[in-house]
Scaffold this active site. Structure first.
Site, PDB file in Angstrom:
ATOM      1  N   GLN A  53       0.829  -1.215   0.000  1.00  0.00           N
ATOM      2  CA  GLN A  53       0.000   0.000   0.000  1.00  0.00           C
ATOM      3  C   GLN A  53       0.858   1.257   0.000  1.00  0.00           C
ATOM      4  OE1 GLN A  53      -3.299   0.306  -0.341  1.00  0.00           O
ATOM      5  NE2 GLN A  53      -3.735  -1.871  -0.320  1.00  0.00           N
TER       6      GLN A  53
ATOM      7  N   CYS B 208      -9.764  -8.356  -0.098  1.00  0.00           N
ATOM      8  CA  CYS B 208      -9.622  -9.797   0.018  1.00  0.00           C
ATOM      9  C   CYS B 208     -10.573 -10.368   1.060  1.00  0.00           C
ATOM     10  CB  CYS B 208      -8.177 -10.145   0.373  1.00  0.00           C
ATOM     11  SG  CYS B 208      -7.010  -9.156  -0.550  1.00  0.00           S
TER      12      CYS B 208
HETATM   13  C1  LIG Z   1      -1.056  -4.672   2.342  1.00  0.00           C
HETATM   14  C2  LIG Z   1      -1.318  -5.684   1.278  1.00  0.00           C
HETATM   15  N1  LIG Z   1      -0.507  -6.735   1.157  1.00  0.00           N
HETATM   16  C3  LIG Z   1      -0.687  -7.667   0.211  1.00  0.00           C
HETATM   17  C4  LIG Z   1      -1.728  -7.581  -0.676  1.00  0.00           C
HETATM   18  C5  LIG Z   1      -1.894  -8.655  -1.719  1.00  0.00           C
HETATM   19  O1  LIG Z   1      -1.341  -8.243  -2.935  1.00  0.00           O
HETATM   20  P1  LIG Z   1      -1.794  -8.970  -4.303  1.00  0.00           P
HETATM   21  O2  LIG Z   1      -3.212  -8.549  -4.546  1.00  0.00           O
HETATM   22  O3  LIG Z   1      -0.841  -8.438  -5.321  1.00  0.00           O
HETATM   23  O4  LIG Z   1      -1.653 -10.429  -4.100  1.00  0.00           O
HETATM   24  C6  LIG Z   1      -2.625  -6.507  -0.585  1.00  0.00           C
HETATM   25  C7  LIG Z   1      -3.800  -6.410  -1.503  1.00  0.00           C
HETATM   26  O5  LIG Z   1      -4.839  -5.891  -1.130  1.00  0.00           O
HETATM   27  C8  LIG Z   1      -2.410  -5.517   0.413  1.00  0.00           C
HETATM   28  O6  LIG Z   1      -3.212  -4.461   0.532  1.00  0.00           O
END
Ligand SMILES: Cc1ncc(COP(=O)(O)O)c(C=O)c1O
Length: 398
Positions: free
Chosen positions: A193, A341
């Site tokens: 982020q 997520c």
């Molecule tokens: C802080 C953080 N880490 C990891 C991720 C995961 O990244 P990716 O969507 O590229 O797998 C996200 C996605 O929302 C995130 O906000």
């Protein structure tokens, strides 16, 4: 209910942000070309050149050496590789044999770290230590120090995110890395982020491993990187062709890698001005929401250097976050109840609970996140309907 405009208003850039036109152009051009970067013939060598130039570009943006950039399929994979890989490396390598190894992290991490740590605990015999955060979501370096004073040789890895995806808290990453190093413990940070909005400098941060991803900064989904010092040698999570220093096997996605680098460079070129612009828009959004709903509570740190410029996160007393989200969606406004997520699963935010919020406050929350395509029009559209939307959600919850 009043309606502002037929055009959708996108206030969910922390979930994913639109691809930048230059990244779309680079990716489209590359999709029409041939070559596996591991092949030795001319087509392969050409693709390899593109990958290596992109690696150099990304290394420059993030204050790293090109050889420290390990491409992955995104932030989730990079987090898994860092947490699990560094844990295994330490357990098998320099740490004491036959002892239970600890993993230090916080209770406000993204699920990619949180659930990796939980898995290490449940399936691999690790001991997880959850560092407490304050009401603003920040970890104090003293909390890390306190967790390290006893048997630090049994701590395999410490992982603290650079900036929180829900409430935008910016952590004191370089201080935390320095404390971890005093005790000889490798330090990982998830900068997914932070990377679009803050100057993220790997070398200056002192971290041993740092996660970034393409789709939060205007690149494509499905590509990211773990930036790793040469000394850090995580045990691979996936095995295969031995690409990426044998740390991450799998054919490299040349078009996505090129677009990721182009987006990151574009983002870095505008970062300071853009951070100021977003902070101004965010402050206006906070003003308008509080004017329409005076008992709304802004969660997380106050606007300023301790908070991501594009983040505003509120609890609306007496409302369910899901109901608010759907009502706003019906008005053409996209936002989130937390991290994308976990959206869709009606659970109170683990981040707000860790910050001391009760269940009701954690459930009645919404995140508005701004990015490179955000304008004042988006903020005004929200300001126009939020009062009525909250009234409706309150009536529905009674
Ligand atoms: C802080 C953080 N880490 C990891 C991720 C995961 O990244 P990716 O969507 O590229 O797998 C996200 C996605 O929302 C995130 O906000």
């Amino acid at each position: 209910m009043s309606s502002y405009s037929a055009d959708p208003v996108y206030l969910d850039h922390a979930a994913t942000t639109p691809m930048r036109p230059e990244a779309i152009a680079a990716m489209t051009e590359e999709l029409g070309r041939l070559g596996n970067p591991s092949s030795l013939h001319a087509a392969g060598r050409r693709a390899r050149r593109v990958v290596e130039e992109s690696r150099e570009q990304l290394a420059e943006v993030f204050g790293a050496r090109p050889s420290e950039v390990i491409f992955t399929s995104g932030g989730t994979e990079a987090d898994n590789l860092a947490v699990k890989g560094l844990y295994w490396a330490r357990r098998e390598g320099s740490g004491p044999r036959g002892k239970r190894h600890r993993v230090l992290t916080t209770s406000v991490e993204h699920h990619a770290v949180l659930d990796s740590v939980r898995w290490l605990e449940e399936a691999q015999g690790a001991e997880a230590v959850w560092l407490a955060v304050g009401a603003d979501g920040a970890v104090r370096p003293d909390a890390l120090r306190a967790a390290l004073t006893q048997a630090p040789e049994q701590v395999a890895v410490a992982s603290v995110m650079w900036a929180n995806n829900e409430v935008g808290t910016v952590q004191p990453v370089s201080e935390l890395a320095a404390v971890a190093h005093e005790y000889g413990v490798p330090f990982h940070t998830d900068a997914v982020q932070a990377a679009a909005q803050l100057p993220v400098d790997f070398a200056a941060s002192g971290a041993d491993a740092l996660t970034v991803t393409g789709h939060k900064l205007g690149g494509p989904v499905g590509v990211g990187a773990l930036i790793l010092t040469r000394a850090a040698a995580p045990v691979p999570v996936q095995h295969g062709g031995g690409q990426e220093r044998d740390i991450r096997s799998g054919t490299l996605d040349t078009p996505a890698i090129r677009a990721f680098a182009v987006a990151a460079a574009a983002c870095a070129g505008q970062r300071a001005d853009e951070a100021e612009r977003l902070a101004g828009l965010r402050d206006e959004l906070v003003r308008q929401v509080l004017a329409a709903v005076p008992d709304a509570v802004l969660n997380g740190p106050p606007p300023g250097p301790g908070r991501l410029p594009g983040n505003a996160h509120f609890s609306f007393p007496g409302c369910e976050g899901d109901a608010l989200l759907m009502l706003l969606d019906a008005n053409g406004i996209a936002c989130s109840t937390g991290s994308a997520c976990t959206a869709g699963v009606a659970e109170p935010s683990h981040v707000l609970l860790a910050m001391g919020a009760d269940n009701a406050r954690a459930r009645g929350s919404l995140r508005f996140s701004l990015g490179h395509t955000s304008t004042k029009r988006d903020v005004d559209a929200l300001g126009l309907v939020i009062g009525e939307v909250v009234d409706r959600a309150r009536r529905a919850a009674r």
